[in-house]
Structures are given as C-alpha cells and as structure tokens.
Design an enzyme around this catalytic site. Sequence first.
Site, short mmCIF file in Angstrom:
data_model
loop_
_atom_site.label_atom_id
_atom_site.label_comp_id
_atom_site.label_asym_id
_atom_site.label_seq_id
_atom_site.Cartn_x
_atom_site.Cartn_y
_atom_site.Cartn_z
N CYS A 141 144.35 71.03 130.16
CA CYS A 141 145.61 70.60 129.57
C CYS A 141 145.38 69.59 128.43
O CYS A 141 144.87 69.98 127.38
CB CYS A 141 146.54 70.07 130.66
SG CYS A 141 148.27 70.16 130.17
N HIS A 152 146.47 73.54 135.19
CA HIS A 152 145.85 72.49 136.01
C HIS A 152 145.26 73.08 137.28
O HIS A 152 145.92 73.06 138.33
CB HIS A 152 146.92 71.46 136.41
CG HIS A 152 147.35 70.57 135.30
ND1 HIS A 152 146.74 69.37 135.00
CD2 HIS A 152 148.34 70.71 134.39
CE1 HIS A 152 147.34 68.80 133.97
NE2 HIS A 152 148.31 69.59 133.58
N GLU A 178 143.14 71.86 139.19
CA GLU A 178 142.95 70.80 140.20
C GLU A 178 144.22 70.58 141.00
O GLU A 178 144.17 70.04 142.10
CB GLU A 178 142.48 69.50 139.53
CG GLU A 178 143.54 68.71 138.76
CD GLU A 178 143.94 69.33 137.43
OE1 GLU A 178 143.43 70.41 137.08
OE2 GLU A 178 144.79 68.71 136.74
N1 GLN Z 1 151.43 67.49 126.49
C1 GLN Z 1 150.25 66.72 126.83
C2 GLN Z 1 149.42 66.42 125.60
O1 GLN Z 1 149.59 67.02 124.59
C3 GLN Z 1 149.38 67.44 127.84
C4 GLN Z 1 150.09 67.52 129.17
C5 GLN Z 1 149.17 67.58 130.34
O2 GLN Z 1 147.97 67.29 130.26
N2 GLN Z 1 149.72 67.90 131.48
O3 GLN Z 1 148.57 65.57 125.65
#
Ligand code: GLN
Length: 192
Positions: A78, A175, A177
Amino acid sequence: MIVGVLALQGDVAEHERALERVGVSARRIRVPADLEGISALVLPGGESTTILMMIDSSDLRAPLTAWIAEGRPTLGTCAGLVLLADRVIDGRSDQVSLGGLGVTVQRNGFGRQRFSFEAPVSAPTLGADFDGVFIRAPRIIDVDAGTEVLGSLLEGDSAEPVLVQRGALLGCAFHPELSRDDRLHQRLVGLV
Ligand code: GLN
C-alpha cells in the site's frame, strides 16, 4: 534471519506478526543503524507523505535508496508500494518516493466510490486468490517491461494489476498482513 520493518508510521505490528508466523525475526527500522544485519525489508502501509517526511528527518533516505539499488529483498504494501514506485501521480507536490520498482501508481487511485474495499486478488502463480484488503489503496496504472504482474483484480475481461515484482522488489496495493495471508512474507524471505 532478521527482517526489518520500517517503523516510522503505519501498520508495523501486523507485519511483525506475519514475519514471526513465517519463522523469521522482525526488527523495527527507525534509524540507519537498524539496517545493519537485516536480510530483507518490509515497507508497511500507512500514509506515504508522512512516512517519506519521516524517512528524511531520520536520515534514512540515502541508506534505503542504496538498499533498493543493491537489489536487496523488499516488500512494499500500500503506502509501501507508493514508496517503491518509480512514478507517483497525485502525490503531494513535495513527495519524492524512493523508487526502484518500474511502475506508475496513482495515490488513492480507486477513488471515493471504492475508498476501502475487499476483493479477491487472482494470483495464479502463487496459488489460490488472496483476500485483498484495499484501504485508500494506490492504483498501479502503468507497468514497465521487466516488472512482472503477479496478482490482479479481475472484472469482466479486464485485469487490473495489484501485485508486482521486479527483481527482489515486491509491491502490492492491498494489505496481506491484515488478511493474515503470509504468502508474500514467505516469498520475501524466499528471495533472500
Ligand atoms: N493512501 C495512502 C498513501 O498514499 C496509502 C494507504 C495505505 O497504506 N493503506 O500513502
């Protein structure tokens, strides 16, 4: 074997538990000296703008960039994927990622309609679908030659990449995890 988890902001503890489940020790990385002796690195989800500011204030940018340039095994989930991406759209104007992974990502690219959602991720070379947990996820909108797509969201005839690998760099928009699916942490350890 010790695997580092960048522990400046974000869901650090969930990654530590995943690493422990696959039988390795986790170490929180907060300052450059913490990188000594680790075999692989996890860049967790969180807020990429915040994490990048803290990387700079912790003097971690140069050692992390060198780590990636040396091709050491790294999993970015992410916000971690945003950190690894060579090109970022809709970042803050002063947001400079670490880079290394040949993709373009759009921050929060799934838009308001799909702010956070769960959907199966098809990853045929890794076995069964992942239960993809997406939270304000980055969207991978371009994949360079040499970057392999390992997992996708399937919708009708279209396949949207959400899990990619280039050399020893693994990036995923969801995610793993949080769904307690340890196959990517296992794969990271296997890259060592
Ligand atoms: N939107 C976040 C970003 O751009 C990422 C979101 C997340 O890691 N759950 O950093």
